[in-house]
Design a protein around this motif. Sequence first.
Motif, short mmCIF file in Angstrom:
data_model
loop_
_atom_site.label_atom_id
_atom_site.label_comp_id
_atom_site.label_asym_id
_atom_site.label_seq_id
_atom_site.Cartn_x
_atom_site.Cartn_y
_atom_site.Cartn_z
N SER A 127 0.82 -1.25 -0.13
CA SER A 127 -0.10 0.04 0.06
C SER A 127 0.99 1.35 0.10
CB SER A 127 -0.92 -0.04 1.17
OG SER A 127 -0.21 0.14 2.53
N GLN A 128 2.19 0.98 -0.17
CA GLN A 128 3.18 2.08 -0.11
C GLN A 128 3.11 2.78 1.30
OE1 GLN A 128 3.60 4.71 -3.67
NE2 GLN A 128 3.37 2.71 -4.67
N ALA A 129 2.94 2.15 2.38
CA ALA A 129 3.16 2.24 3.75
C ALA A 129 4.64 2.36 4.06
CB ALA A 129 2.56 1.39 4.68
N ASN A 130 5.11 3.07 5.07
CA ASN A 130 6.65 3.18 5.10
C ASN A 130 7.23 2.02 5.53
OD1 ASN A 130 7.01 3.58 8.30
ND2 ASN A 130 5.28 5.02 7.73
N LEU A 131 8.66 1.66 5.47
CA LEU A 131 9.15 0.37 6.04
C LEU A 131 8.88 0.27 7.64
CD1 LEU A 131 10.78 -1.84 5.37
CD2 LEU A 131 12.70 -0.53 5.67
N TYR A 132 8.94 1.07 8.53
CA TYR A 132 8.79 0.85 9.81
C TYR A 132 7.42 0.30 10.12
CZ TYR A 132 12.80 4.10 10.34
OH TYR A 132 13.92 4.64 10.48
N ALA A 133 6.29 0.83 9.31
CA ALA A 133 5.05 0.59 9.56
C ALA A 133 4.71 -0.99 9.05
CB ALA A 133 4.17 1.37 8.99
N SER A 134 5.58 -1.01 7.93
CA SER A 134 5.37 -2.71 7.41
C SER A 134 6.15 -3.72 8.35
CB SER A 134 6.07 -2.48 6.06
OG SER A 134 5.74 -1.55 5.25
N ILE A 135 7.23 -3.23 8.70
CA ILE A 135 8.10 -4.22 9.65
C ILE A 135 7.38 -4.48 11.10
CG2 ILE A 135 10.17 -4.69 11.09
CD1 ILE A 135 10.57 -5.09 8.03
N SER A 136 6.70 -3.24 11.47
CA SER A 136 5.89 -3.38 12.81
C SER A 136 4.76 -4.33 12.57
CB SER A 136 5.57 -1.90 13.23
OG SER A 136 4.26 -2.14 14.04
N ALA A 137 4.25 -4.30 11.33
CA ALA A 137 2.90 -5.21 11.18
C ALA A 137 3.54 -6.67 11.05
CB ALA A 137 2.51 -4.81 9.73
N GLY A 138 4.92 -7.01 10.44
CA GLY A 138 5.61 -8.28 10.27
C GLY A 138 5.84 -8.69 11.86
N ILE A 139 6.14 -7.91 12.60
CA ILE A 139 6.64 -8.15 14.18
C ILE A 139 5.00 -8.78 14.82
CG2 ILE A 139 7.12 -7.38 16.66
CD1 ILE A 139 9.21 -5.42 15.02
N SER A 140 3.99 -7.97 14.53
CA SER A 140 2.74 -8.69 15.08
C SER A 140 2.37 -9.97 14.63
CB SER A 140 1.52 -7.37 14.91
OG SER A 140 1.98 -6.22 15.34
N ALA A 141 2.43 -10.08 13.23
CA ALA A 141 2.12 -11.20 12.46
C ALA A 141 2.99 -12.44 13.35
CB ALA A 141 2.14 -11.38 11.16
N LEU A 142 4.31 -12.09 13.63
CA LEU A 142 5.13 -13.10 13.76
C LEU A 142 4.96 -13.73 15.48
CD1 LEU A 142 7.96 -14.59 13.13
CD2 LEU A 142 8.98 -12.83 14.66
N TRP A 143 4.00 -12.67 16.19
CA TRP A 143 3.88 -12.90 17.61
C TRP A 143 3.07 -14.02 17.90
CZ3 TRP A 143 1.59 -8.19 20.72
CH2 TRP A 143 1.38 -8.57 22.23
N GLY A 144 2.17 -14.36 16.86
CA GLY A 144 1.10 -15.41 17.01
C GLY A 144 1.92 -17.08 17.55
N PRO A 145 1.10 -17.92 18.29
CA PRO A 145 1.73 -19.02 18.68
C PRO A 145 2.00 -20.06 17.43
CG PRO A 145 -0.39 -18.87 19.62
CD PRO A 145 0.18 -17.42 18.98
N LEU A 146 1.41 -19.90 16.62
CA LEU A 146 1.57 -20.82 15.34
C LEU A 146 2.69 -20.36 14.47
CD1 LEU A 146 -2.00 -21.70 13.97
CD2 LEU A 146 -0.84 -22.78 15.92
N HIS A 147 3.22 -19.16 14.79
CA HIS A 147 4.11 -18.71 13.80
C HIS A 147 5.49 -18.52 14.89
CE1 HIS A 147 6.59 -17.05 10.68
NE2 HIS A 147 5.87 -15.81 10.49
N GLY A 148 6.04 -17.43 15.08
CA GLY A 148 7.31 -17.07 15.80
C GLY A 148 6.95 -17.44 17.22
N GLY A 149 5.77 -17.31 17.75
CA GLY A 149 5.31 -17.40 19.09
C GLY A 149 5.69 -18.56 19.54
N ALA A 150 5.70 -19.78 18.53
CA ALA A 150 5.94 -21.06 19.14
C ALA A 150 7.08 -21.36 19.91
CB ALA A 150 6.09 -21.97 17.87
N ASN A 151 8.18 -20.51 19.83
CA ASN A 151 9.49 -20.99 20.53
C ASN A 151 9.15 -20.48 22.02
OD1 ASN A 151 9.52 -18.18 20.50
ND2 ASN A 151 11.32 -18.00 19.15
N GLN A 152 8.52 -19.71 22.41
CA GLN A 152 7.90 -19.46 23.72
C GLN A 152 7.03 -20.43 24.17
OE1 GLN A 152 6.49 -15.32 24.72
NE2 GLN A 152 5.24 -16.17 26.58
#
Length: 429
Positions: A245-270
């Motif tokens: 959507s041409q949102a800036n890189l900080y906003a895009s990475i912040s969204a990626g961090i939120s997506a990673l948080w879920g237990p079925l994705h990056g949250g699995a290590n916790q």
Amino acid sequence: MSETAKIELGGNVYEFPVIEGTENEKAIDISNLRAATGYVTLDTGYKNTGATTSAITFLDGEEGILKYRGYPIEELAEKATFIEVAYLLIYGNLPTQLQLDTFRSNITKHTLVHEDMKQFFEAYPAKAHPMGVLSSMVCSLSTFYPESLDPNRSPEAKDLTILRLLAKLPTLAAWAYKNSMRHPFMYPKNEFDYCKNFLYMMFAMPTEEFKVDPVVVDALNKLLILHADHEQNCSTSTVRIVGSSQANLYASISAGISALWGPLHGGANQEVIEMLEKIHADGGDVDKWVLKAKDKEDPFRLMGFGHRVYKNFDPRAKIIKKACDDILEKLGVNDPLLAIAKRLEQVALEDEYFKSRNLYPNVDFYSGIIYKAIGIPTEMFTVMFAIGRLPGWIAQWKEMTENKEPIGRPRQIYTGEVLRHYDSIENRK
Ligand code: ACO
């Protein structure tokens, strides 16, 4: 003649080109499907859908192959530094000595975060999950660098934002932890390399001399490399779609961090460590928990097992399992959770349920154990994953902008009510 795919709909036959990647994987290019036929495809969870073409990472889930820019993950994990791998992913080639020195020193120049951001940390409750803090802090960086708001401003501006992100994420991550402990923030020490500097900001105290075992720095370097990219997964696709959507890189990475948080994705290590602790507290009966994982009426799953694309083995898990054994031996760690993990791994690998579904330990099964052994608190595990994945997200975002990809906008098949008319409230049931 090049290969095509034919679809027959309502007596008409439509032809679609087949495209082939450099590793011979094939796709039916249906970009024109709706315009030609009026139909869309339905693929919940995108299990069969290629969202883009990409020259960054290749993985073959059946064969257990993972390569960044053509380099096997095994070679990179053994020989490279995380910063070299970051450069490789983002700019396409391994850096020369001069390029590496410049890249490293540019990152070093940007490790500080604006003093005003310290006040943001103080406003978070001590129990705030660091992923929530990290995601909002990364988005907040955009407010300090308004020139980053237009991601297409210039290649130089893009590179500066990339450097700032790579430099500041470890500082923000370590400070999120320090804040949760209500300990003083440790400012980055630029004489240390990327990994050592992060460990310094996490664990040093102003009152004590900072010492870290090089084994721990090496393990962190390896873990970050293994997590650095993984083609089009949940968080990476999020970064690309937000960026589209041409949102800036900080906003895009912040969204990626939120997506990673879920237990079925990056949250699995916790979740892996929490699961092992639960099994331990329950008396350590592994068989009982394996039975629970197999019971379809029971929502419990063996965290750290299974993967959407690796259906043979996860090559990262192979490397990390060895690193895990080495580091635990070198540090002399004797953790009861480890014995449970080993037993769980063995039972699951021999059990027909897991074998028939190709459920093998994934990278997160072992990364949690290593992070625990090197003293990273459980809630920080997914943050560590985010630090590792940052270069991959950046590379994917950069590629997406350079390819001038259109805004991401999936279709749907509507299954709701067809038409209803507004009832006054007294007539509603
Ligand atoms: N424990 C028990 N059963 C499982 C597990 C598990 N960990 N994972 C999958 N299954 C079973 C499912 O119940 C299903 O069984 P069925 O065919 O009898 O219905 C079958 O295996 C297939 O599972 P799906 O959920 O359809 O597989 P999918 O590819 O959609 O999911 C996922 C992959 C999300 C990773 C899944 O295996 C899972 O939940 N694992 C645990 C969480 C985890 O470790 N996530 C980290 C992934 S790695 C990463 O993000 C870096």
